[in-house]
Design a protein around this motif. Structure first.
Motif, short mmCIF file in Angstrom:
data_model
loop_
_atom_site.label_atom_id
_atom_site.label_comp_id
_atom_site.label_asym_id
_atom_site.label_seq_id
_atom_site.Cartn_x
_atom_site.Cartn_y
_atom_site.Cartn_z
N LEU A 177 43.81 39.09 37.31
CA LEU A 177 44.30 38.85 38.66
C LEU A 177 45.57 39.65 38.93
O LEU A 177 45.77 40.17 40.03
N THR A 178 46.43 39.77 37.92
CA THR A 178 47.66 40.55 38.08
C THR A 178 47.36 42.03 38.30
O THR A 178 47.95 42.67 39.15
N LYS A 179 46.41 42.56 37.53
CA LYS A 179 46.07 43.98 37.67
C LYS A 179 45.31 44.28 38.95
O LYS A 179 45.41 45.38 39.49
N LEU A 180 44.54 43.31 39.44
CA LEU A 180 43.76 43.54 40.65
C LEU A 180 44.50 43.16 41.93
O LEU A 180 43.94 43.24 43.02
N TYR A 181 45.76 42.73 41.80
CA TYR A 181 46.59 42.47 42.98
C TYR A 181 47.09 43.82 43.49
O TYR A 181 47.75 44.56 42.78
N LYS A 182 46.78 44.16 44.73
CA LYS A 182 47.07 45.47 45.30
C LYS A 182 46.55 46.58 44.38
O LYS A 182 47.31 47.35 43.80
N PRO A 183 45.23 46.64 44.21
CA PRO A 183 44.66 47.55 43.21
C PRO A 183 44.65 49.01 43.65
O PRO A 183 44.58 49.32 44.83
N THR A 184 44.71 49.90 42.65
CA THR A 184 44.45 51.32 42.88
C THR A 184 42.95 51.54 42.69
O THR A 184 42.22 50.63 42.30
N GLU A 185 42.50 52.78 42.91
CA GLU A 185 41.08 53.08 42.73
C GLU A 185 40.65 52.87 41.28
O GLU A 185 39.58 52.35 41.00
N ALA A 186 41.53 53.28 40.33
CA ALA A 186 41.22 53.10 38.91
C ALA A 186 41.13 51.62 38.55
O ALA A 186 40.27 51.21 37.76
N ASN A 187 42.03 50.81 39.14
CA ASN A 187 41.99 49.37 38.87
C ASN A 187 40.68 48.75 39.33
O ASN A 187 40.10 47.93 38.63
N VAL A 188 40.24 49.16 40.51
CA VAL A 188 39.00 48.58 41.05
C VAL A 188 37.82 48.93 40.15
O VAL A 188 37.00 48.07 39.82
N LEU A 189 37.75 50.17 39.69
CA LEU A 189 36.62 50.60 38.87
C LEU A 189 36.66 49.98 37.48
O LEU A 189 35.74 49.30 37.05
N PHE A 190 37.76 50.22 36.76
CA PHE A 190 37.84 49.78 35.36
C PHE A 190 38.07 48.27 35.25
O PHE A 190 37.36 47.59 34.51
N ASP A 191 39.06 47.76 35.98
CA ASP A 191 39.38 46.34 35.86
C ASP A 191 38.32 45.47 36.53
O ASP A 191 38.05 44.36 36.07
N GLY A 192 37.72 45.98 37.61
CA GLY A 192 36.63 45.23 38.24
C GLY A 192 35.45 45.07 37.29
O GLY A 192 34.91 43.97 37.13
N ALA A 193 35.06 46.17 36.64
CA ALA A 193 33.96 46.10 35.67
C ALA A 193 34.34 45.23 34.47
O ALA A 193 33.51 44.46 33.97
N SER A 194 35.59 45.35 34.02
CA SER A 194 36.05 44.52 32.90
C SER A 194 36.00 43.04 33.25
O SER A 194 35.60 42.20 32.44
N LEU A 195 36.41 42.71 34.49
CA LEU A 195 36.39 41.31 34.93
C LEU A 195 34.97 40.78 34.99
O LEU A 195 34.72 39.63 34.60
N VAL A 196 34.03 41.60 35.45
CA VAL A 196 32.62 41.18 35.49
C VAL A 196 32.13 40.86 34.08
O VAL A 196 31.50 39.83 33.84
#
Length: 199
Positions: free
Chosen positions: A78-97
């Motif tokens: 949640l901390t990393k995906l708060y105001k995410p960059t494009e890299a956050n959305v791709l890597f952290d989004g997939a990691s969260l899934v």
């Protein structure tokens, strides 16, 4: 990478490695139940069953610590995906899934399996067996728990791979930006030096 981002990554990697350690400790039981082909498999099932009963009977503090660590990993995401960059959305989004898939397998298969094994009621809940109805027996129930442990371990390895990929991509991007800044600075210096010579 900002300090907040680094700390959030630590909050993800720490719990992930913690869970992988727990699953590695269970791997000797799981390996013998899933892949070893002994002539007498019963002792392996009995050992796994005893181990699972012991885990389920552990003090409430153990499960609370486990759930706090799960929540710590979610807090990192949640901390990393708060105001995410494009890299956050791709890597952290997939990691969260992947992380949520691991939690789902934990709740649906592992916790339920621990309850079934501890109660010792396999198949039909009242213990009776009806004709032409397939019930999951003792050995299959234990195999499902072992397979679930293996699935969660693979999912968590995927989380680590994605986090490492994000770190590598960010380092590569920073190096490219630094190189572009250096080249533009050299061009500015050469232009200013050329201008001074003309004067």
């Amino acid at each position: 990478m900002t300090k907040t981002n680094s700390f959030a990554t630590f909050l993800i990697i720490g719990p992930t490695c913690f869970f992988l350690g727990i699953l590695f400790a269970a791997f000797p039981y799981d390996y013998n139940v899933l892949w070893a082909n002994p002539t007498e498999p019963e002792p392996y099932f009995a050992k796994l069953e005893e181990h699972l009963k012991f885990l389920y009977a552990s003090p409430p503090l153990i499960s609370r610590i486990l759930h706090i660590v799960i929540a710590t990993g979610l807090l990192g995401f949640l901390t990393k995906l708060y105001k995410p960059t494009e890299a956050n959305v791709l890597f952290d989004g997939a990691s969260l899934v992947l992380y949520m898939c691991g939690i789902a397998v934990y709740i649906a298969n592992i916790i339920k399996g621990l309850r079934v094994v501890t109660a010792g009621i396999y198949g039909n809940e009242d213990g009776t067996v009806e004709e032409n109805v397939d019930y999951v027996g003792r050995e299959d129930s234990l195999r499902v728990i072992s397979a679930s442990n293996t699935i969660v371990a693979l999912v968590l390895v995927g989380v680590l791979v994605l986090q490492a990929g994000q770190w590598y991509a960010q380092k590569k991007e920073e190096a490219e930006i630094a190189e572009m800044d250096r080249i533009s600075a050299e061009k500015r210096d050469s232009k200013s030096a050329g201008g001074k010579k003309k004067q």
